[in-house]
Design an enzyme around this catalytic site. Sequence first.
Site, mmCIF file in Angstrom:
data_model
loop_
_atom_site.group_PDB
_atom_site.id
_atom_site.type_symbol
_atom_site.label_atom_id
_atom_site.label_comp_id
_atom_site.label_asym_id
_atom_site.label_seq_id
_atom_site.Cartn_x
_atom_site.Cartn_y
_atom_site.Cartn_z
ATOM 1 N N ASP A 174 -91.232 105.886 37.459
ATOM 2 C CA ASP A 174 -92.357 106.369 36.654
ATOM 3 C C ASP A 174 -92.567 105.507 35.423
ATOM 4 O OD1 ASP A 174 -92.877 108.502 38.230
ATOM 5 O OD2 ASP A 174 -91.920 109.999 36.948
ATOM 6 N N LYS A 219 -98.510 106.131 35.852
ATOM 7 C CA LYS A 219 -99.940 106.007 35.552
ATOM 8 C C LYS A 219 -100.295 104.550 35.305
ATOM 9 C CE LYS A 219 -100.917 110.381 33.249
ATOM 10 N NZ LYS A 219 -101.062 111.025 31.955
ATOM 11 N N MET A 253 -95.100 116.639 25.666
ATOM 12 C CA MET A 253 -96.487 116.551 26.155
ATOM 13 C C MET A 253 -97.433 117.392 25.289
ATOM 14 S SD MET A 253 -95.807 116.685 30.258
ATOM 15 C CE MET A 253 -94.637 118.027 30.244
#
Length: 253
Positions: A36, A58, A171
């Site tokens: 990741d 991402k 987050m």
Amino acid sequence: MNIPRISLIGAGPGDIELITLKGIRAIESADVILYDALANEALLAYSKPTALKVYVGKRLGKYVYTQDQINYKLVELALQYGHVVRLKGGDPYVFGRGYEELEYAKAFNIECEVISGVTSAIAAPASVGIPVTMRGLAESFWVITGTTRTGSLSNDIALAAQSSATVVILMGMSKLDQICDLFIQHGKAQTPAAIIQNATKEEAHFVVATVEELVAKATAQHIQNPAVIVIGEVVSLHPQFIETYVREEINIR
Ligand code: SAH
């Protein structure tokens, strides 16, 4: 033919030395590594030159693969190549969807193991000298996500704001305003708070302020994701907090 198996590994918060020895050994033996954005890529240097490395994080703010595609890929690659390492930032069972991935793989009778990692929830505050518990200041700590499935603020944050616990939010940067407002509503405007960005990495930086000044200070210092928000009396131990606020209080008195 290699036996299919999956090791779900916590890569730690960023500093490559904050991975476990067991994690490194699994990387060394892996035939495939799925990693990741939050897992430090430098860890890939421990893998076999022949190991297949697949980035599944991402890119330009968009996920390269959906969660379903990652689950499927893990299984497909284990069946094809053998030992797959799934490398995740921090600890794989703290907001990492790690359990879901192993659950999917287990349905295919693939042998799975979890290798815990150092979570940013504890390591990020520690990296700037803030403990999550301290006798007389905090008897417990909550680790809460700022981003729930429905997109609304977790009700746990409102509950935690009423406790004397250290509140660690992951987050949470996109909801920082709302989070601070909630603490202010619960009489915590003066509670010490910190935000630590890219903790344990070279590009790390942080801000320390009272809850009511946190948004303004974080904005002024361009604090962004990935970042850990810490709210609680333990932050008052930080020299910068003492310098800015406690001295002021002494002067007022
Ligand atoms: N499993 C991870 C958390 C994944 S959720 C862990 O245990 O650390 C992703 C969030 O983790 C980010 O939005 C941020 O809040 C936090 N995070 C991860 N690494 C970080 C780091 N080095 N510095 C600051 N925050 C980090």
